[in-house]
Design an enzyme around this catalytic site. Structure first.
Site, PDB file in Angstrom:
ATOM      1  N   GLU B 202      36.895  45.947  42.737  1.00  0.00           N
ATOM      2  CA  GLU B 202      36.949  46.254  41.387  1.00  0.00           C
ATOM      3  C   GLU B 202      37.453  46.741  40.520  1.00  0.00           C
ATOM      4  OE1 GLU B 202      32.284  43.802  40.439  1.00  0.00           O
ATOM      5  OE2 GLU B 202      33.059  44.122  42.461  1.00  0.00           O
ATOM      6  N   ASN B 279      34.125  37.798  39.272  1.00  0.00           N
ATOM      7  CA  ASN B 279      34.237  38.433  38.198  1.00  0.00           C
ATOM      8  C   ASN B 279      34.491  39.006  37.850  1.00  0.00           C
ATOM      9  OD1 ASN B 279      32.661  39.894  40.277  1.00  0.00           O
ATOM     10  ND2 ASN B 279      32.105  41.263  38.437  1.00  0.00           N
ATOM     11  N   ASP B 321      27.225  39.279  37.165  1.00  0.00           N
ATOM     12  CA  ASP B 321      28.070  38.999  38.721  1.00  0.00           C
ATOM     13  C   ASP B 321      28.467  38.166  39.260  1.00  0.00           C
ATOM     14  OD1 ASP B 321      29.754  40.384  40.478  1.00  0.00           O
ATOM     15  OD2 ASP B 321      28.293  42.277  40.879  1.00  0.00           O
TER      16      ASP B 321
END
Lengths: 286, 583
Positions: B202, B279, B321
């Site tokens: 991420e 996201n 998120d």
């Protein structure tokens, strides 16, 4: 059943250091590593100056410290290089008490674990102990381009500032003084890469861990100067760094903790830090 | 990476003809072609694509099993994936030429005889020790093309196997697992290209949709999902995604996230791929002012060049998120008296979206869960009307500033695909009713250093259920019926011309519902939680249903009150196949 009894004995033994060090009281884990002759040690991968590869060679402060620990109890050190997970809880799970999701066994001991009561409570399958260093965040500036590294944050507006992506230095620079430095932050994959950017042409300043800054200064003292004053509004006051073992290996942890204390006292650990340019700082009292 | 050049002649195949629907007439050693994949939604003799057709509608016209007959449905056989490797089985079976292909946990692929359940071959990807999958060791399915069966692995490789032997034809590294990349979605094959998105990692990454030559595995194009990054086509730089720094500050666009980790759908009519994006990074929205394009969006992409034709952003400047990765399903309907080419997505953020799939223009957004605290609705232009007090605070504020936000970050709907019935014109959405307390957590640690994380606790909204299978009328946004399930729903949905809706539950059941009323008509306990996606096809004149059983996925990783609903569910790993008994 037998295992349970042995664990109970080990826990009782843990109360008195001598008994644990003696390792007679059914000390399952310590006996096991001694019988095996090796101590497997988890260190973070690509984590200069603590543990990283230079060519084929694994080196760093945590690596030398691990070797020293192993040899102090007459064992051979074996290293497991850990890819960091989302947080230290994941690292403890992978490296200390469960092993990786694809079946790699955990190590006997993990280096560079923050010693923090809340972290320990939230991860009760691991025993965190043996604090050996005090870490915090620091700043350095390029000597040629920054007139005053001690200036307040707004003075750095418009100057490229380097930080490791998704770290407190990143959050700090992106939010300090109402976020006025946000568009000046340049992101790097690691702290040392951010330090190198400030030593080179890419950035005027860098915020990173104190160890990363001081280690970077070793090769770039002519180009970098470390900020002496504190960073205003810094989000972290610093933390102690120690080791972790599995909850059923408390006797091994206790033994390593006492070895660590002896190696600090006789100056061998501070000497390792010095070789990497890092000023040794003892852990703060809780 | 030996190239297999076997030529395998296959025996004559029984090809069923039923009720005016077409079946693939020329099943041979040559295998499915591009044209076969494009028409797979109406080919009832096989299941050739993830989503049962490139549009991903998960609708089959088959009606032998229907509201009248389904109560007699019984197992034909079950096949175990064996070993100690169980955990979550989120795969959708592919059925072709007398073989059922399923992927399993830990990046395995199995070929079972579609008539007996006997294993033909098994492929185990040799996974490196250092992989760090975020959310269990799942895989969501394979893609078939010619003599190949293709899937993605947890160490971010794409592997093409000979579908008759299970031997590797090519194996390409799509991303670096050491940097945190991983892959779990089923690839999509369009115009001779394997098309997939990257996942994991991420932080410090940008999302990419990529296309590889199905025969060689060589990269054809790569499209970054974050504006400012430049794409690739045929080994050369192509165009920039969006406009540099239009919705990001500084160099944040270099690491902005937006991984399209769930794969995509394709509409042959408009010749567009639809990929959803994850996201933005970092998680705290106060550190990255702006819309952060193209995170939490659907991108319409040209399958031959990788050019973005349009985008729609569901959650601009996401702070909760809310991935936008969910499947965008093309369908046609009449809106205000006008026949339109539309697409629908049920988003993590709790809203069900209908867009014009030719240009991405917003048509409607209506909640499909009972509580959406972060926004009160959408404007006519398609912008969320934020509830500012529900946005988690800046990282410099105190831990005390906790907000309760619904849906939770696991979403009103997570990865599990919904289905669209051409018979009822409704979507069947597997949703969950949960929220989260979220706050800044000042004392966390990452990579051996202090870190500012988010603390959160997921909480069910209601004492008696979390999961809710819902029928949504896309024309009105109205919920037509709801089936409530104690545990969260985590499996895909199938709907059929027999007027039925099938989905699995963590409690272990595969269930059938009346598509019009939601009445439960049939259930069977598979012995472990069902988090896979059911399929149906016709073989030797009989309609079959198949689903994977094996509890896992992200839900068991989160504790708290949700854990109470799932604590007695045991692991497994089996393919279950059902049919009506011969009278």
């Amino acid at each position: 059943m037998l295992l349970d009894r042995r664990r109970a004995l080990a826990l009782i033994g843990g109360g008195t250091a001598m008994l644990a060090v003696g390792g007679r009281a059914g000390a399952a884990s310590l006996d096991k590593v001694i019988a095996r002759g090796t101590l497997s040690i988890a260190v973070y991968r690509d984590f200069e100056p603590w543990s990283w590869r230079e060519g084929d060679r694994l080196r760093g402060i945590d690596v030398e410290l691990g070797e020293l620990l192993a040899s102090a109890i007459a064992l051979r050190a074996e290293f497991l290089e850990l890819i960091p997970g989302d947080d230290v809880a994941a690292d403890l799970r992978n490296a200390v008490w469960r092993g990786s999701v694809v079946g790699q066994a955990p190590a006997d001991v993990m280096m560079h674990v923050p010693v923090d009561r809340q972290l320990a409570l939230a991860n009760d399958r691991a025993v965190i102990l043996g604090a050996y260093y005090r870490e915090s965040f620091a700043m350095a500036c390029n000597r040629d381009r920054v007139p005053d590294c001690e200036a307040l944050p707004p003075a750095f507006k418009g100057r490229p500032l380097a930080a490791e992506i998704d770290s407190i230095p990143d959050f700090y620079l992106s939010s300090v003084s109402g976020g006025m430095l946000r568009s000046d932050v340049h992101h790097y994959p690691t702290g040392p890469a951010a330090v190198a950017a400030a030593a080179g042409q890419e950035a005027d300043g860098v915020v990173a861990t104190r160890a990363q800054i001081e280690h970077g200064l070793l090769a770039a003292r002519d180009r970098l100067v470390q900020r002496k004053g504190p960073l205003p509004m810094m989000l972290s006051p610093g933390w102690n760094v120690g080791i972790a073992v599995k909850d059923d290996s408390r006797d091994l942890g206790d033994r390593l903790e006492s070895v660590l204390a002896a190696l600090v006292a006789n100056g061998k650990i501070p000497a390792i830090f010095e070789r990497y340019g890092v000023v040794y700082r003892p852990p703060a009292e809780a | 990476m030996k190239r297999m050049t076997h030529f395998i002649a296959l025996g004559a195949l029984a090809v069923a003809q039923a009720g005016g629907v077409t079946t693939l007439s020329a099943q041979s050693g040559a295998g499915p072609t591009d044209a076969d994949l494009m028409s797979s939604a109406t080919n009832t003799g096989a299941v050739l694509t993830n989503g049962m057709g490139p549009r991903g509608q998960r609708f089959s016209p088959l009606d032998q099993i229907n509201a009248q007959t389904v109560s007699r449905l019984v197992p034909a056989f079950a096949a175990s994936l064996g070993g100690e490797k169980q955990r979550g089985q989120e795969s959708q079976p592919i059925v072709y030429d007398g073989t059922i292909y399923v992927t399993g946990s830990y990046s395995r692929l199995f070929a079972f005889d579609a008539r007996t359940g006997e294993e033909k071959w098994e492929y185990d990807a040799r996974l490196p020790d250092g992989i760090m999958p975020c959310c269990d060791v799942v895989n969501r399915g394979a893609a078939i093309y010619g003599d190949k069966i293709i899937f993605a692995t947890l160490d971010a490789h794409i592997v093409a196997l000979n579908r008759n032997t299970g031997k590797v034809v090519w194996n390409k590294k799509a991303a670096d697992y050491e940097a945190g990349y991983s892959m779990t979605a089923a690839p999509l094959i369009v115009h001779g290209k394997v098309i997939y998105g990257n996942s994991g990692g991420e932080f410090g990454i940008i999302g990419r949709v990529e296309a590889r030559d199905v025969n060689t595995g060589e990269l054809v194009w790569s499209r970054p999902t974050i504006e400012g990054n430049v794409g690739q086509l045929n080994g050369k730089d192509s165009t920039m995604t969006g406009k540099l720094n239009a919705s990001w500050q500084g160099d944040q666009w270099k690491t902005g996230g937006g991984a399209p980790w769930l794969g995509g759908t394709y509409d042959p009519e408009t010749n567009l791929l639809y990929f959803g994006t994850g996201n933005p990074a970092p998680w705290n929205s106060h550190l990255r002012p702006g819309d952060n394009l193209y995170t939490s969006s659907t991108l319409a992409i040209d399958p031959d060049t990788g050019e973005i034709k349009w985008h729609y952003q569901y959650t601009p400047h996401d702070g909760w998120d809310f991935d936008g990765v969910n499947e965008f399903i093309p369908f046609d309907a009449t809106v205000n008296g006008k026949k339109m080419k539309l697409g629908a997505q049920a988003n993590r953020n709790g809203f069900f979206f209908v867009l014009d799939r030719t240009n991405g223009k917003f048509v409607s957004a209506s909640p499909f869960v009972t509580k959406t605290t972060w926004a009160s609705g959408y404007t006519k232009a398609g912008r969320p009307i934020y509830v500012d007090s529900n946005r988690p605070g800046a990282p410099t504020t105190d831990k005390g500033a906790s907000v309760f936000s619904a849906p939770s970050f696991l979403g009103g709907k997570n990865w599990m695909p919904m289905a669209y019935s051409q018979q009822t014109g409704w979507f069947y959405v597997p949703s969950n009713e949960w929220g989260m307390d979220i706050w800044n957590e000042p004392i966390t640690y990452k990579k051996g250093a202090a870190y500012l994380g988010a603390g959160f606790t997921i909480k069910p909204l209601y004492p008696d259920y979390i999961g809710a299978l819902r029928a949504v009328d896309p024309a009105t946004g109205k919920i037509m019926w709801t089936y409530k399930n104690k545990a969260p729903l985590w499996g895909g949905v199938l709907t059929t011309g027999g007027g039925l809706v099938f989905t699995g539950t963590p409690e272990g059941y595969l269930k059938a519902f009346d598509a019009k009323t939601g009445q439960e008509l049939w259930k069977f306990n598979t012995g472990s939680g069902v988090v896979g996606s059911p399929v149906t096809w016709e073989q030797d004149g009989e309609q079959y249903i198949a689903v994977m059983s094996g509890w896992g996925g992200a839900v068991p990783l989160w504790g708290g009150e949700v854990a109470k609903a799932v604590q007695h569910i045991n692991q497994g790993g089996s393919l279950w196949v059902f049919k009506l008994p011969k009278s």
